[in-house]
Design a protein around this motif. Structure first.
Motif, PDB file in Angstrom:
ATOM      1  N   MET A   1       0.840  -0.777   0.297  1.00 49.25           N
ATOM      2  CA  MET A   1       0.573   0.457  -0.283  1.00 49.25           C
ATOM      3  C   MET A   1       1.236   1.340  -0.179  1.00 49.25           C
ATOM      4  SD  MET A   1      -2.935   1.467   2.537  1.00 49.25           S
ATOM      5  CE  MET A   1      -1.583   1.427   4.153  1.00 49.25           C
ATOM      6  N   SER A   2       0.287   2.410  -0.856  1.00 47.23           N
ATOM      7  CA  SER A   2       1.063   3.532  -0.752  1.00 47.23           C
ATOM      8  C   SER A   2       0.042   4.664  -0.649  1.00 47.23           C
ATOM      9  CB  SER A   2       1.971   3.532  -1.856  1.00 47.23           C
ATOM     10  OG  SER A   2       1.396   3.159  -3.318  1.00 47.23           O
ATOM     11  N   LYS A   3       0.929   6.077  -0.424  1.00 49.08           N
ATOM     12  CA  LYS A   3      -0.084   6.583  -0.400  1.00 49.08           C
ATOM     13  C   LYS A   3      -0.105   8.161  -1.388  1.00 49.08           C
ATOM     14  CE  LYS A   3      -2.108   6.178   3.985  1.00 49.08           C
ATOM     15  NZ  LYS A   3      -2.290   6.762   5.392  1.00 49.08           N
ATOM     16  N   ILE A   4      -0.626   8.241  -1.535  1.00 51.42           N
ATOM     17  CA  ILE A   4      -0.838  10.061  -2.592  1.00 51.42           C
ATOM     18  C   ILE A   4      -0.365  10.792  -1.902  1.00 51.42           C
ATOM     19  CG2 ILE A   4      -0.670   8.075  -4.907  1.00 51.42           C
ATOM     20  CD1 ILE A   4      -4.077   9.068  -5.118  1.00 51.42           C
ATOM     21  N   GLN A   5      -0.410  12.443  -2.519  1.00 51.66           N
ATOM     22  CA  GLN A   5      -0.927  13.218  -1.906  1.00 51.66           C
ATOM     23  C   GLN A   5      -1.622  14.087  -2.872  1.00 51.66           C
ATOM     24  OE1 GLN A   5       1.859  14.657   0.567  1.00 51.66           O
ATOM     25  NE2 GLN A   5       0.637  17.171   0.501  1.00 51.66           N
ATOM     26  N   TYR A   6      -2.460  14.329  -1.955  1.00 48.97           N
ATOM     27  CA  TYR A   6      -3.799  15.133  -2.370  1.00 48.97           C
ATOM     28  C   TYR A   6      -4.599  16.197  -1.551  1.00 48.97           C
ATOM     29  CZ  TYR A   6      -9.073  13.057  -3.485  1.00 48.97           C
ATOM     30  OH  TYR A   6     -10.039  13.142  -4.300  1.00 48.97           O
ATOM     31  N   LYS A   7      -5.301  16.715  -2.378  1.00 47.15           N
ATOM     32  CA  LYS A   7      -4.361  18.627  -2.293  1.00 47.15           C
ATOM     33  C   LYS A   7      -5.948  18.747  -0.689  1.00 47.15           C
ATOM     34  CE  LYS A   7      -9.673  18.248  -3.572  1.00 47.15           C
ATOM     35  NZ  LYS A   7     -10.452  18.229  -4.555  1.00 47.15           N
ATOM     36  N   PRO A   8      -4.855  19.659  -0.054  1.00 44.49           N
ATOM     37  CA  PRO A   8      -5.456  19.735   1.228  1.00 44.49           C
ATOM     38  C   PRO A   8      -6.971  19.904   0.956  1.00 44.49           C
ATOM     39  CG  PRO A   8      -3.782  21.431   0.090  1.00 44.49           C
ATOM     40  CD  PRO A   8      -4.117  20.417  -0.679  1.00 44.49           C
ATOM     41  N   GLY A   9      -7.502  19.946   2.114  1.00 46.88           N
ATOM     42  CA  GLY A   9      -9.093  19.336   2.055  1.00 46.88           C
ATOM     43  C   GLY A   9      -9.363  19.003   3.363  1.00 46.88           C
ATOM     44  N   ASN A  10     -11.129  19.525   3.856  1.00 43.27           N
ATOM     45  CA  ASN A  10     -11.403  18.462   4.831  1.00 43.27           C
ATOM     46  C   ASN A  10     -12.024  17.077   4.650  1.00 43.27           C
ATOM     47  OD1 ASN A  10     -11.167  21.227   6.197  1.00 43.27           O
ATOM     48  ND2 ASN A  10     -13.602  21.407   5.704  1.00 43.27           N
ATOM     49  N   MET A  11     -11.349  15.862   4.806  1.00 47.93           N
ATOM     50  CA  MET A  11     -11.255  14.644   5.133  1.00 47.93           C
ATOM     51  C   MET A  11     -11.811  14.226   5.827  1.00 47.93           C
ATOM     52  SD  MET A  11     -10.174  14.498   1.457  1.00 47.93           S
ATOM     53  CE  MET A  11     -10.215  13.024   1.275  1.00 47.93           C
ATOM     54  N   LEU A  12     -12.809  14.689   6.931  1.00 47.45           N
ATOM     55  CA  LEU A  12     -13.038  14.494   8.319  1.00 47.45           C
ATOM     56  C   LEU A  12     -14.066  13.608   8.182  1.00 47.45           C
ATOM     57  CD1 LEU A  12     -11.673  13.989  11.236  1.00 47.45           C
ATOM     58  CD2 LEU A  12     -12.974  16.038  11.672  1.00 47.45           C
ATOM     59  N   TYR A  13     -14.175  12.695   7.102  1.00 49.67           N
ATOM     60  CA  TYR A  13     -15.801  11.845   7.028  1.00 49.67           C
ATOM     61  C   TYR A  13     -15.495  10.519   7.819  1.00 49.67           C
ATOM     62  CZ  TYR A  13     -15.865  14.907   3.553  1.00 49.67           C
ATOM     63  OH  TYR A  13     -16.324  16.633   2.624  1.00 49.67           O
ATOM     64  N   PRO A  14     -16.655  10.175   8.619  1.00 45.82           N
ATOM     65  CA  PRO A  14     -18.250  10.439   7.822  1.00 45.82           C
ATOM     66  C   PRO A  14     -18.530  11.320   9.175  1.00 45.82           C
ATOM     67  CG  PRO A  14     -18.175   8.232   8.853  1.00 45.82           C
ATOM     68  CD  PRO A  14     -17.084   8.344   9.126  1.00 45.82           C
ATOM     69  N   LEU A  15     -19.408  12.732   8.894  1.00 48.55           N
ATOM     70  CA  LEU A  15     -19.955  13.236   9.983  1.00 48.55           C
ATOM     71  C   LEU A  15     -21.607  13.563   9.855  1.00 48.55           C
ATOM     72  CD1 LEU A  15     -18.277  16.898   7.572  1.00 48.55           C
ATOM     73  CD2 LEU A  15     -18.208  15.930   9.348  1.00 48.55           C
ATOM     74  N   PRO A  16     -21.487  13.785  11.007  1.00 44.68           N
ATOM     75  CA  PRO A  16     -23.341  13.947  10.661  1.00 44.68           C
ATOM     76  C   PRO A  16     -23.984  14.957  10.385  1.00 44.68           C
ATOM     77  CG  PRO A  16     -22.499  15.724  12.673  1.00 44.68           C
ATOM     78  CD  PRO A  16     -21.183  14.637  12.297  1.00 44.68           C
ATOM     79  N   ALA A  17     -24.818  14.336   8.894  1.00 50.30           N
ATOM     80  CA  ALA A  17     -25.691  15.608   8.340  1.00 50.30           C
ATOM     81  C   ALA A  17     -26.879  15.813   9.471  1.00 50.30           C
ATOM     82  CB  ALA A  17     -26.070  14.865   7.155  1.00 50.30           C
TER      83      ALA A  17
END
Length: 187
Positions: A1-17
C-alpha cells in the motif's frame, strides 16, 4: 500500500448530517442542513455549527442567538438533503417535506418532531473563519423520542437508524464494531 499526495481539504469523514431549525425575532422559521457540527465540551455541554453567511438561516441565528440541532435518521435522509439544497427564502421546507414544528422547551426556535433527538442551543460566541462563521453554543435542553429509550432507561440511537454524510453521500449505520474501552477490557 502506498499513499499519494492529495489536495488540502476537509477529509474528516463521515460527519453527522443534521437539520438545524431556527427562527428570527418575528417568529419566521427555517430548517438548514449542516454537516459542519460537533461536540466542543461536555461540562458545560457545548456544540458548534458552522454556517455560511449567505445562507438564509444565518441571519436568524445571528439575530436570536438560538437554534436547535435535530438529529437525522435513514427515514429523514431525503428531507435532510432537501433542506440542504433548497433555500428557505423561496421554499417552506416544513411544508414541502411534511415535517412537524414542535415547540422547544427552552429556546424559541421550533424543534422537528420527526427527529429522534432535539438539541436546543444558545450561542455563546461566533468566530468568522473564512467561508463559514462558527457558532459556539451551550446546550440548554435536550429532548429524546421515548421510542428509543431501552429497558435500562438508556437512549439507544441505533434503534432510530441514524445516518451520516461522507464526501457528498449519505450512509446509514448498521453494525456495532465495539464499545468504548473494549480494546483494553479483560477477557
Amino acid at each position: 500500500m502506498s499513499k499519494i499526495q492529495y489536495k488540502p481539504g476537509n477529509m474528516l469523514y463521515p460527519l453527522p448530517a443534521v437539520m438545524v431549525s431556527c427562527a428570527d425575532s418575528d417568529g419566521k422559521d427555517n430548517i438548514l442542513t449542516i454537516a459542519w457540527t460537533g461536540t466542543v465540551c461536555s461540562n458545560p455541554p457545548m456544540v458548534y455549527i458552522s454556517v455560511r453567511p449567505e445562507r438564509y438561516s444565518y441571519r436568524m441565528i445571528k439575530e436570536t442567538g438560538e437554534f436547535v440541532i435535530n438529529l437525522t435518521t435513514k427515514d429523514l435522509t431525503f428531507a435532510t438533503d432537501f433542506c440542504g439544497v433548497r433555500s428557505g427564502r423561496d421554499t417552506d421546507k416544513w411544508k414541502e417535506m411534511k415535517l412537524t414544528r414542535q415547540p422547544s422547551k427552552v429556546v424559541k426556535a421550533p424543534s422537528i418532531k420527526e427527529s429522534p433527538v432535539n438539541i436546543e442551543c444558545r450561542v455563546t460566541s461566533a468566530l468568522s473563519l473564512g467561508s463559514h462563521e462558527m457558532f459556539l453554543a451551550e446546550v440548554v435542553s435536550v429532548s429524546v423520542d421515548d421510542r428509543y429509550i431501552d429497558e435500562h432507561n438508556k437512549f439507544d440511537l441505533a434503534k432510530a437508524d441514524p445516518m451520516v454524510y461522507s464526501h457528498g453521500e449519505y450512509y446509514d449505520l448498521k453494525e456495532l464494531l465495539g464499545t468504548f474501552g473494549y480494546s483494553v477490557k479483560k477477557k
